[in-house]
Design an enzyme around this catalytic site. Structure first.
Site, PDB file in Angstrom:
ATOM      1  N   CYS A   1       0.171  -8.098  11.470  1.00 17.91           N
ATOM      2  CA  CYS A   1       0.433  -8.387  12.890  1.00 17.91           C
ATOM      3  C   CYS A   1      -0.268  -9.671  13.325  1.00 17.91           C
ATOM      4  CB  CYS A   1      -0.034  -7.237  13.773  1.00 17.91           C
ATOM      5  SG  CYS A   1       1.053  -5.818  13.726  1.00 17.91           S
ATOM      6  N   GLY A   2      -0.670 -10.503  12.381  1.00 13.26           N
ATOM      7  CA  GLY A   2      -1.157 -11.824  12.748  1.00 13.26           C
ATOM      8  C   GLY A   2      -2.670 -11.978  12.840  1.00 13.26           C
ATOM      9  N   LYS A   3      -3.444 -11.091  12.227  1.00 12.73           N
ATOM     10  CA  LYS A   3      -4.904 -11.261  12.272  1.00 12.73           C
ATOM     11  C   LYS A   3      -5.337 -12.564  11.607  1.00 12.73           C
ATOM     12  CE  LYS A   3      -6.511  -7.352  10.471  1.00 12.73           C
ATOM     13  NZ  LYS A   3      -5.236  -6.625  10.319  1.00 12.73           N
ATOM     14  N   THR A   4      -4.714 -12.863  10.457  1.00  9.18           N
ATOM     15  CA  THR A   4      -5.123 -14.072   9.726  1.00  9.18           C
ATOM     16  C   THR A   4      -4.808 -15.315  10.558  1.00  9.18           C
ATOM     17  OG1 THR A   4      -4.628 -12.875   7.703  1.00  9.18           O
ATOM     18  CG2 THR A   4      -4.923 -15.252   7.491  1.00  9.18           C
ATOM     19  N   ASN A   5      -3.617 -15.362  11.149  1.00 11.64           N
ATOM     20  CA  ASN A   5      -3.253 -16.525  11.965  1.00 11.64           C
ATOM     21  C   ASN A   5      -4.192 -16.669  13.158  1.00 11.64           C
ATOM     22  OD1 ASN A   5      -1.122 -16.959  10.250  1.00 11.64           O
ATOM     23  ND2 ASN A   5       0.385 -15.958  11.565  1.00 11.64           N
TER      24      ASN A   5
ATOM     25  N   ARG B   1       1.728 -12.169  -1.038  1.00  6.60           N
ATOM     26  CA  ARG B   1       0.342 -12.381  -0.599  1.00  6.60           C
ATOM     27  C   ARG B   1      -0.283 -13.609  -1.242  1.00  6.60           C
ATOM     28  NH1 ARG B   1      -2.192  -8.455   2.974  1.00  6.60           N
ATOM     29  NH2 ARG B   1      -0.531  -6.981   3.401  1.00  6.60           N
TER      30      ARG B   1
ATOM     31  N   ASP C   1      -9.832  -9.567   8.327  1.00  9.36           N
ATOM     32  CA  ASP C   1      -9.288  -8.217   8.061  1.00  9.36           C
ATOM     33  C   ASP C   1     -10.268  -7.077   8.338  1.00  9.36           C
ATOM     34  OD1 ASP C   1      -7.036  -6.673   7.154  1.00  9.36           O
ATOM     35  OD2 ASP C   1      -8.114  -6.276   5.296  1.00  9.36           O
TER      36      ASP C   1
ATOM     37  N   ARG D   1       0.845  -1.198   0.000  1.00  8.34           N
ATOM     38  CA  ARG D   1       0.000   0.000   0.000  1.00  8.34           C
ATOM     39  C   ARG D   1       0.875   1.241   0.000  1.00  8.34           C
ATOM     40  NH1 ARG D   1      -1.852   0.776   4.282  1.00  8.34           N
ATOM     41  NH2 ARG D   1      -1.281  -1.047   5.493  1.00  8.34           N
TER      42      ARG D   1
ATOM     43  N   SER E   1      -1.739  -3.868  10.106  1.00  9.97           N
ATOM     44  CA  SER E   1      -1.434  -4.786   9.004  1.00  9.97           C
ATOM     45  C   SER E   1      -0.242  -5.674   9.341  1.00  9.97           C
ATOM     46  CB  SER E   1      -1.108  -3.979   7.745  1.00  9.97           C
ATOM     47  OG  SER E   1      -2.144  -3.081   7.487  1.00  9.97           O
TER      48      SER E   1
ATOM     49  N   HIS F   1     -10.928  -2.273  11.017  1.00 14.97           N
ATOM     50  CA  HIS F   1      -9.850  -3.142  10.539  1.00 14.97           C
ATOM     51  C   HIS F   1      -9.690  -4.287  11.545  1.00 14.97           C
ATOM     52  CE1 HIS F   1      -5.340  -3.334   9.183  1.00 14.97           C
ATOM     53  NE2 HIS F   1      -6.096  -4.115   8.435  1.00 14.97           N
TER      54      HIS F   1
ATOM     55  N   TYR G   1      -1.250  -3.453  -6.978  1.00 12.47           N
ATOM     56  CA  TYR G   1      -1.162  -4.154  -5.691  1.00 12.47           C
ATOM     57  C   TYR G   1      -2.517  -4.163  -4.976  1.00 12.47           C
ATOM     58  CZ  TYR G   1      -0.403  -5.132  -0.840  1.00 12.47           C
ATOM     59  OH  TYR G   1      -0.537  -5.667   0.416  1.00 12.47           O
TER      60      TYR G   1
ATOM     61  N   LYS H   1      -9.783  -2.004   1.207  1.00 14.38           N
ATOM     62  CA  LYS H   1      -9.404  -0.894   2.086  1.00 14.38           C
ATOM     63  C   LYS H   1     -10.161   0.378   1.715  1.00 14.38           C
ATOM     64  CE  LYS H   1      -6.397  -3.467   4.140  1.00 14.38           C
ATOM     65  NZ  LYS H   1      -6.682  -3.943   5.484  1.00 14.38           N
TER      66      LYS H   1
ATOM     67  N   ASN I   1      -1.860 -18.654  21.699  1.00 14.16           N
ATOM     68  CA  ASN I   1      -2.702 -17.477  21.967  1.00 14.16           C
ATOM     69  C   ASN I   1      -4.094 -17.900  22.446  1.00 14.16           C
ATOM     70  OD1 ASN I   1      -0.615 -15.807  21.285  1.00 14.16           O
ATOM     71  ND2 ASN I   1      -1.281 -15.541  19.158  1.00 14.16           N
TER      72      ASN I   1
ATOM     73  N   GLY J   1      -4.025  -3.907  -1.971  1.00 10.91           N
ATOM     74  CA  GLY J   1      -4.578  -2.860  -1.117  1.00 10.91           C
ATOM     75  C   GLY J   1      -4.853  -1.564  -1.861  1.00 10.91           C
TER      76      GLY J   1
HETATM   77  C1  OXD Z   1      -3.355  -4.551   4.961  1.00 16.84           C
HETATM   78  C2  OXD Z   1      -4.036  -5.672   4.295  1.00 16.84           C
HETATM   79  O1  OXD Z   1      -2.403  -4.002   4.392  1.00 16.84           O
HETATM   80  O2  OXD Z   1      -4.951  -6.230   4.909  1.00 16.84           O
HETATM   81  O3  OXD Z   1      -3.778  -4.192   6.072  1.00 16.84           O
HETATM   82  O4  OXD Z   1      -3.705  -6.000   3.153  1.00 16.84           O
HETATM   83 MN    MN Z   2      -5.479  -5.262   6.720  1.00 14.88          MN
END
Ligand code: OXD
Ligand code: MN
Length: 608
Positions: free
Chosen positions: A276-280, A391, A299, A84, A274, A252, A223, A232, A518, A225
């Site tokens: 920081c592990g949201k998907t995991n 990605r 996300d 981004r 972004s 977010h 890209y 976004k 976690n 984002g």
């Molecule tokens: C971000 C994304 O950059 O979700 O936050 O792609």
């Molecule tokens: Mn994001």
């Protein structure tokens, strides 16, 4: 009428049931950008496979080995289009005060003139795709629709995965639904005799939101984002403004259902910057016996108070656009299973067998890798094989932990505010109530990552993890959170928590194992909500008893370091928070200055 105009007309009339306003808008943009063809995308499997074949033939996608990674592709961007571009992201509200101090504001008329010049003829030699999409299930009570115009086939295939597209969306628009106008061009017209390239883009980039007219104009980047405008640009920047005006929140946040051994479900939303592990976290498979997680989103969450006094949430997206490096069977087994097929990878490395690889996928890289730039990879050169912001794009339904009701609204029990902090911030602290929770959200700080251009590892304030995504004045966003809280039943409102999986010891090693462990923190949070788990009060909020989060291999000393509220660090931290609030100007809600004053007093009292 020129030949081109004639072709536009033919395509337009072929799109039956298209309301006039939509048809006229498409015609006007086409007349200005001059594509060779206009294609109305409805997202049928035949359209998808034809476009995939076209992009493979043009060298824009590489088909991965179907034996190893069926129905999957690799795209390689140019080295200057990998993330981004926050410095080129603009909020063009009528008044600069509405964009606030954290956004790049430009005067709308001036920006329109600039964009008009950039977009003139910018699609020559290319196809303009018209992609109607819905965020949330088509026609759903919290759903919203939009139409993206784009000259990027890669963006179309990605939007097809990330949103619900198709004729049903046109029917919604014809039925009177408000819709967001989103225009995207890679900014690389093809003049007669020009050779196309694998990743067309333009060094001059614009990611522009006009909040009042609910419009998005994106130029120069392919890209995700910057180019998948539903994500976004719409679901956060424009939707946050819609939410402000209509009494809801676009955030977010990941969204998950945690299920206890007794079968009780807890719905948790979590704001993390972004990468920081949201998907995991959203796809967590707890090692804790009897606990389960169902993934609802990784996300974005749209949250709205219900008539029952609870806060309800949906994930408006239909897929995941996640960071590949670091994803492995150890860190996120569900994601590895999810990526087995039907995935578009971007900027990962290619193996000699035609499969993908990235740093962290396996301990040892396979021999014979081609790096994300398309060169033979030299393991000793010190450069990564996959770009750090490489990605994957994949449909949510591919995720083995996906909830069956993904896309439906769920009542939120807890909200997490996370960040990447080597020091200061304990593993988890519980807010004393809604206003304290909003203060925790407003003061999130995190080390920057490769998800955006610029230096990584620099601590910056990222309030509600929305710094690059809030479409209006940051302090108005906090005031809006406070006002949403006032509309909730105090007993049923979500509890709020600040978490930090990334605290380090003096040797810079992580104190907490993270990932599946976690779940212990989540189980403690569930225990708090159920009125069963205990906590120790500290100056900055309640923390768990060490025994409640004890994880295998984490010594008592490390546990205590993880939960420590250090006087020196916190005296420093609260002054940084004060500085940040000071920079926000006169719109800072009084509730938050009161929270800051209280934090100072509590820290002074606790530590003398
Ligand atoms: C971000 C994304 O950059 O979700 O936050 O792609
Ligand atoms: Mn994001």
């Amino acid at each position: 009428m020129t030949m081109l105009d004639q072709r536009h007309e033919e395509k337009l009339s072929a799109a039956a049931g298209v309301p006039d306003a939509l048809a006229e808008w498409v015609a006007a943009i086409a007349a200005h950008t001059r594509p060779d063809r206009v294609v109305w995308w409805t997202g049928t499997p035949a359209e998808v496979s034809t476009l995939q074949d076209e992009l493979v033939a043009e060298g824009k996608l590489i088909r991965l080995n179907p034996e190893l990674r069926p129905e999957s592709f690799l795209a390689r961007s140019t080295p200057d289009d990998v993330a981004r571009v926050e410095s080129r992201t603009f909020i063009c509200s009528e008044s600069p005060a509405d964009a606030g101090p954290t956004n790049n504001w430009r005067e709308p008329a001036g920006m329109r003139a600039e964009l008009s010049a950039r977009f003139a003829g910018c699609m020559r030699g290319r196809t303009l795709y018209v992609v109607p999409f819905s965020m949330g299930p088509v026609g759903g009570p919290l759903s919203r629709v939009g139409v993206q115009l784009t000259d990027s086939g890669y963006a179309v295939l990605s939007m097809e995965i990330m949103t619900r597209t198709g004729a049903a969306v046109i029917a919604e628009i014809a039925g009177g639904a408000d819709w967001v106008r989103a225009i995207h061009s890679v900014g690389a017209p093809l003049l007669p005799g020009d050779e196309d390239v694998a990743w067309p883009c333009n060094p001059d980039k614009y990611i522009v939101q006009f909040p009042e007219t609910r419009e998005i104009w994106s130029f120069g980047s392919g890209y995700g984002g910057n180019a998948l405008l539903a994500k976004k640009c719409f679901a956060l920047r424009i939707a946050s403004v819609q939410g402000r005006d209509e009494g809801w929140l676009a955030e977010h946040m990941l969204l998950m259902r945690l299920i206890s051994p007794e079968g009780r479900a807890f719905h948790i939303a979590g704001a993390f910057p972004s990468a920081c592990g949201k998907t995991n976290l959203a796809m967590l498979r707890p090692d804790l016996p009897g606990w389960r997680v169902e993934t609802l989103g990784d996300d974005i969450a749209w949250l709205r108070p219900g008539a029952d006094g609870r806060l309800w949430a949906i994930n408006p997206e239909a897929g995941f656009f996640g960071v590949a490096p670091g994803t492995s069977a150890k860190t996120n087994r569900a994601a590895i299973e999810m990526l087995a097929s039907h995935t578009i990878f971007t900027n990962v490395a290619l193996t000699a067998e035609g499969d993908v690889w990235w740093e962290g996928l396996t301990d040892t890289p396979p021999a014979g890798l081609t790096d994300w730039r398309g060169n033979a990879w030299d393991a000793d050169a010190g450069t990564p094989a996959a770009h750090p912001n490489a990605r994957f794009t994949v449909a949510a339904e591919r995720c083995p932990t996906a909830a069956e009701d993904i896309g439906e609204a769920v009542p939120v029990d807890a909200i997490l505010f996370g960040g990447r902090r080597a020091d200061t911030v304990p593993l988890v602290t519980e807010a004393r109530g809604w206003e304290h929770g909003v203060y925790l959200g407003a003061t999130i700080a995190s080390e920057t990552t490769a998800a955006a251009e610029g230096a990584t590892g620099v601590v910056r304030r990222d309030p509600f993890a929305m710094l690059p995504f809030c479409g209006y004045h940051v302090a108005d966003h906090w005031a809006h959170w406070l006002s949403i809280g006032r509309g909730l039943d105090a007993e049923l409102a979500p509890r709020m928590y600040r978490v930090n999986w990334f605290r380090r010891d003096t040797e810079r090693g992580f104190l907490w194992p993270g990932f599946t462990e976690n779940a212990r923190v989540l189980a403690w949070i569930a225990g708090r909500i159920a009125g069963e788990a205990e906590a120790n009060e500290t100056a900055i909020g309640a923390v768990p008893l060490a025994s409640d989060i004890a994880a295998e291999g984490v010594s008592a000393e490390r546990l205590s370091q993880l939960l420590t509220v250090d006087p020196v660090e916190w005296r420093y931290e609260v002054e940084r928070e004060a500085e940040f609030f000071g920079g926000v100007g006169g719109r800072l809600p009084v509730e938050l200055s009161a929270q800051l004053a209280e934090a100072r007093i509590r820290i002074a009292r606790a530590f003398g």
